[in-house]
Write an enzyme that holds these catalytic residues in place. Structure first.
Site, mmCIF file in Angstrom:
data_model
loop_
_atom_site.group_PDB
_atom_site.id
_atom_site.type_symbol
_atom_site.label_atom_id
_atom_site.label_comp_id
_atom_site.label_asym_id
_atom_site.label_seq_id
_atom_site.Cartn_x
_atom_site.Cartn_y
_atom_site.Cartn_z
ATOM 1 C CG HIS B 17 -13.658 18.930 -19.547
ATOM 2 N ND1 HIS B 17 -13.005 17.931 -18.863
ATOM 3 C CD2 HIS B 17 -12.764 19.925 -19.724
ATOM 4 C CE1 HIS B 17 -11.764 18.310 -18.646
ATOM 5 N NE2 HIS B 17 -11.590 19.518 -19.158
ATOM 6 C CB ALA B 18 -15.900 15.075 -16.574
#
Lengths: 590, 99
Positions: B17-18
């Site tokens: 994820h980010a």
């Protein structure tokens, strides 16, 4: 100029919602704005390099903004929350992304705006199909897209900020910062695709006193820059490329209006007293501290409604206590000892909060807005209350809570004020502990319970816009039902009368701060119901004063009594028109 | 200087994820080598955050990292360690990815 236009292009008439009255005639400026379709626009081949340079510049500015935001967020909230900005920075520094946007510009000879929108929306689409926690990053991609577009078009807004000729602005929608940055001397009118009566654009247009029509759906697609445009904010009509006859009619109408408005200037320093000597208080509604000057210039005796939403809408982060305090002090200073009513945050049912909400509400007007939002966000609410109490030292300031629907909310809000006062006392910070506290009466529930509420507040302020919306269950931004929205609906008039009477019975001052206060048609019935304080957009002040000075209390009482007997808003309006015209024919030309 | 290759498995619960993606991109950018990551269908530039996110690498995904350049060996070693350590997210976390 207009006669030529009649021969070249066919006249088109667009109907929208008139949100700020008056007529304006000027060439169009069409603005692209974020969040909406960016039209594909080709640039000459030798301009593609210039578009690349604009892209680089916009990315640089965006980077600086994000670094600044991150620093402020680390300071205020903490490293963890601020780390989201690292991802934004990463996107702006992404060479692959930059290359793809550049290739789009060069490959199609299109504007940087179009390339940014196309490429980023392409990625966003791809991300939407991913597992949920990755799909959520779509919001960040849109965020970056908006920021880049804002900074790209920002360069063009510069030209809107320094205009040399009068123009009419056509836009999909306007953000608060765009309206705040407009050159007020040359923008003659606004024609907006989106929005309703209570949209930000509507409020700003009325504050500036320029005609505006919203809810036009596709006026930006129909008209091009330089087209001759007529805006009739009174009737909610926009004419593109008018023929010579239409143009002549409107020119005549505009001249009459200007003459009438000038005739009102002489009233500025005269009191708002009826012909038989009843003194009325006239206050102005403001959104920005700088508007106080206009209120005073137009003969207002203070500020009856200071909307504080702009403090939140103007920037990406929540305002600090000092931001609040500074704005309030500026308003008070400009008011030079005149009274000011500060309304606490009234946000919720708008794009700002809905776009930030994790789950957008299905029915935001009935959702977590306004005082409800504040009572669920106590840290934010207390910050604002602290600043109001501090700014109130030695000044005529009152605090007002919006959208109260039951007494519990009022009591809860008041107990929060007491908590804040205790905190300030403990900290030894100067503040005003005995500040008057009032509520907006803008829901049927508040209006029906005003006798009980009167015992717990220092004043009432009737917000007619929301009161009408909630009483009649009409969203006036929805063109299919907008015609049902009427201040003249008998149900609305009954509620108004009851609240004003309740205030008189309990010796609680009542003002009307909605648009009804700015509509001279309603001046007589409101006076007759017993209203002593009107608060309206500054440009409307002279006309309302003129109206007050043209009538007697006896006449007004009669009108107020009679208006209660009608069964439809049409009958009410016809009657009020006739009554108002009798006392002030110049305001209602044929 | 041949192209070096290493297979790694995403072990942390919320995958790339980010935040981990940014860590991977930042680390890759410290090396001069050309670094690519593949999930079998898509091969992307490891120095581009948008590209790394496009891998949609969830827990259990096998990624192939290739590096070509002077510092290829170091780059692969440190990237492999980052992924194996779960991007520092291996302590029990029940409240979703941090950003």
């Amino acid at each position: 100029m207009g006669t030529d236009a009649g021969n070249l292009a066919e006249m088109r008439i667009k109907k929208g919602i008139g949100v700020s009255p008056g007529v304006a005639i000027a060439p169009a400026v069409v603005m692209d704005t974020e969040e909406f379709d960016i039209p594909m626009r080709h640039v000459p081949v030798d301009h593609a390099q210039a578009e690349l340079a604009r892209l680089v510049k916009a990315a640089d500015v965006s980077k600086r903004e994000i670094l600044d935001l991150r620093a402020r967020t680390v300071e205020r909230i903490g490293q963890e929350t601020a780390s989201i900005f690292d991802f934004h920075l990463g996107l702006l520094e992404d060479k692959v992304l930059h290359q793809k946007i550049s290739d789009t510009i060069l490959g199609g000879n299109v504007t940087a705006e179009y390339a940014v929108a196309t490429v980023l929306r392409g990625y966003a689409k791809e991300f939407l199909g991913m597992p949920q926690y990755l799909a959520e990053r779509v919001k960040d991609i849109y965020d970056i897209e908006k920021r880049l577009l804002r900074n790209l078009t920002g360069q063009r807004h510069e030209s809107l900020a320094h205009l040399t000729k009068d123009v009419i602005v056509l836009a999909r929608d306007l953000t608060p910062s765009q309206t705040a940055g407009m050159d007020r001397n040359h923008i003659r009118g606004l024609a907006i695709d989106a929005g309703g009566q209570t949209s930000h654009t509507a409020i700003v247009a009325r504050a500036l006193g320029i005609p505006a029509v919203v809810g036009l759906n596709d006026v930006t697609a129909e008209a091009s820059a330089g087209d001759s445009i007529i805006i009739d904010g009174t009737r909610g009509v926009v004419v593109i490329d008018p023929d010579s006859e239409t143009l002549a009619n409107y020119e005549q109408y505009a001249i009459q209006q200007v003459e009438f408005i000038h005739s009102l200037d002489a009233l500025r320093d005269l009191p708002a007293t009826t012909r038989d000597g009843h003194e009325i208080t006239l206050l102005g509604n403001i959104e920005f501290p700088s508007e106080v000057r206009t209120v005073l210039e137009k003969g207002g005796q203070g500020v009856g409604l200071y909307r504080t939403e702009f403090l939140y809408l103007g920037s990406d982060v929540e305002p600090t206590e000092e931001d609040h305090y500074k704005a309030y002090c500026q308003v008070l200073e400009e008011c030079q000892g005149r009274p000011v009513v500060i309304r606490t945050l009234d946000l919720g049912a708008d794009k700002y909060t809905q776009s930030r909400a994790r789950v957008p509400e299905r029915n935001p007007m009935l959702g977590c807005r306004s005082i409800r939002f504040c009572l669920q966000n106590l840290v934010m609410f207390k910050t604002q209350i602290r600043a109001i109490l501090r700014a109130g030292v030695g000044a005529k300031v009152s605090m007002m809570f919006p959208l109260i629907t039951n007494l519990m909310e009022l009591r809860q809000a008041k107990s929060i004020v007491r908590d804040v006062i205790e905190d300030l006392e403990e900290e030894g910070i100067e503040h005003r502990p005995d500040m008057p506290i009032g509520i907006m009466v803008e829901t049927p529930s508040a209006a029906l319970q005003c006798d009980a509420a009167a015992k717990e507040v220092d004043f009432f302020s009737i917000g007619t816009n929301d009161l009408i919306q909630y009483t009649l269950a009409v969203d006036r931004g929805n063109e299919k039902v907008a015609s049902l929205f009427s201040a003249a609906n008998p149900a609305v008039l009954h509620l108004l009368r009851d609240v004003i009477r309740s205030g008189l019975r309990h010796d609680v001052p009542v003002s009307v701060c909605g648009e009804m206060a700015a509509d001279p048609l309603f001046t007589m019935p409101l006076l007759g119901m017993g209203l002593k304080t009107f608060s309206c957009a500054p440009p409307a002040l002279p006309e309302i004063k003129k109206m007050i000075r043209s009538v007697t209390m006896e006449q007004s009482l009669q009108v107020a009594r009679k208006v209660m007997n009608f069964e439809s808003d049409k009958e009410v309006l016809n009657f009020l028109h006739a009554a108002a015209r009798k006392v002030l024919p110049a305001a209602w030309p044929d | 200087m041949a192209t070096l290759k290493r297979e790694v498995k995403i072990v942390n619960r919320y995958g790339l994820h980010a935040r981990p993606a940014m860590m991977l991109v930042e680390l890759a950018n410290r090396y001069s080598s050309k670094i690519e990551v593949s999930n079998g269908q898509l091969t992307i530039d490891a120095k581009s955050i948008m590209s790394v996110m496009r891998l949609a690498a969830v827990q259990g995904t096998i990624l192939t990292i290739t590096a070509d350049g002077k510092d290829a060996e170091d780059a692969l070693a440190s990237l492999e360690k980052l992924v194996q350590d779960g991007f520092g997210e291996m302590e029990p976390a029940d409240d979703g990815p941090s950003i």
